[in-house]
Design a protein around this motif. Structure first.
Motif, mmCIF file in Angstrom:
data_model
loop_
_atom_site.group_PDB
_atom_site.id
_atom_site.type_symbol
_atom_site.label_atom_id
_atom_site.label_comp_id
_atom_site.label_asym_id
_atom_site.label_seq_id
_atom_site.Cartn_x
_atom_site.Cartn_y
_atom_site.Cartn_z
ATOM 1 N N GLN A 183 0.845 -1.189 0.000
ATOM 2 C CA GLN A 183 0.000 0.000 0.000
ATOM 3 C C GLN A 183 0.881 1.240 0.000
ATOM 4 N N PHE A 184 0.306 2.337 -0.433
ATOM 5 C CA PHE A 184 1.082 3.552 -0.618
ATOM 6 C C PHE A 184 0.444 4.730 0.098
ATOM 7 N N LEU A 185 1.283 5.624 0.557
ATOM 8 C CA LEU A 185 0.816 6.882 1.121
ATOM 9 C C LEU A 185 0.748 7.921 0.007
ATOM 10 N N VAL A 186 -0.265 8.739 0.048
ATOM 11 C CA VAL A 186 -0.406 9.846 -0.884
ATOM 12 C C VAL A 186 -0.277 11.116 -0.039
ATOM 13 N N PRO A 187 0.945 11.674 0.026
ATOM 14 C CA PRO A 187 1.127 12.864 0.854
ATOM 15 C C PRO A 187 0.598 14.118 0.167
ATOM 16 N N TYR A 188 0.058 14.975 0.957
ATOM 17 C CA TYR A 188 -0.591 16.201 0.500
ATOM 18 C C TYR A 188 0.257 17.382 0.966
ATOM 19 N N PHE A 189 0.625 18.261 0.054
ATOM 20 C CA PHE A 189 1.469 19.406 0.373
ATOM 21 C C PHE A 189 0.811 20.699 -0.087
ATOM 22 N N ILE A 190 1.165 21.791 0.606
ATOM 23 C CA ILE A 190 0.631 23.111 0.274
ATOM 24 C C ILE A 190 1.791 24.031 -0.082
ATOM 25 N N ALA A 191 1.635 24.754 -1.176
ATOM 26 C CA ALA A 191 2.617 25.753 -1.595
ATOM 27 C C ALA A 191 2.091 27.144 -1.243
ATOM 28 N N SER A 192 2.979 28.084 -1.107
ATOM 29 C CA SER A 192 2.649 29.503 -0.916
ATOM 30 C C SER A 192 1.974 29.814 0.406
ATOM 31 N N HIS A 193 2.093 28.932 1.384
ATOM 32 C CA HIS A 193 1.511 29.217 2.691
ATOM 33 C C HIS A 193 2.274 30.376 3.326
ATOM 34 N N PRO A 194 1.620 31.216 4.112
ATOM 35 C CA PRO A 194 2.362 32.280 4.786
ATOM 36 C C PRO A 194 3.573 31.709 5.536
ATOM 37 N N GLY A 195 4.697 32.354 5.348
ATOM 38 C CA GLY A 195 5.944 31.873 5.945
ATOM 39 C C GLY A 195 6.778 31.069 4.980
#
Length: 190
Positions: A142-154
């Protein structure tokens, strides 16, 4: 399960942070006067009841309903809490993941993660190891699907380069990355 046309598959049990089902402050009198913004950041509050027992009971009950074939947990879980309960991880891996599990490490930069009120990337890395081991014990790949956010403050160009290097080093090729959008009433927007 009794609805005509029901396929027997529950697509998502619990929604986002599904493993926080029934987790609450163990002292209502303390909760009534608590000024802390988060029960899980910067550390998990010692008064937060973090037992996965209600979640595991719900998972077992859902699997036992006649006519239910599979119950997925698809919207994601709180990794820093899940990694502390091996039995929960074993049940999750054995019965509730359809090959891919969404998780939200959000970023790799400590500076950005602190602003998001999320644990450091080591929480994700430890969870990934434990989830992979639980999947092996269940006899599944099984695999993890990581979720990332760009342009967050900081966030900065350097923090995004760090994220890109982390993804490359770990063999992740994201299908999508969310770009932070300042939304009204969002603490991060302020």
């Amino acid at each position: 399960a009794q609805t005509p046309g029901f396929s027997g598959h529950v697509s998502d049990l619990g929604g986002p942070t599904a493993n926080m089902y029934r987790m609450r402050c163990t002292k209502p009198e303390a909760e009534a006067v608590c000024r802390r913004l988060s029960c899980v950041h910067p550390t998990v509050c010692k008064l937060l009841g973090t037992s996965h027992e209600p979640t595991k009971a719900l998972m077992r009950e859902a699997r036992a309903v006649p006519g239910v074939v599979k119950v997925h947990i698809a919207s994601g879980i709180r990794m820093d809490l899940a990694r502390k309960d091996p039995e929960y991880l074993d049940e999750l891996a054995a019965h509730h993941v359809g090959g891919h599990l969404k998780v939200a490490p959000e970023h790799v930069s400590e500076r950005v993660l602190a602003r998001m009120k999320k644990p450091g990337i080591e929480a994700f890395e430890e969870f990934a190891e434990r989830f992979e081991a639980a999947s092996r014990r269940a006899g599944k790949k099984q695999f993890l699907v990581p979720y990332f956010i760009a342009s967050h403050p900081g966030s900065s160009l350097d923090s995004m380069i760090s994220l890109a290097l982390f993804l490359k080093r770990n063999g992740y090729q994201p299908d999508q990355v969310q770009d932070f959008i300042p939304a009204p009433m969002d603490v991060a927007t302020a």
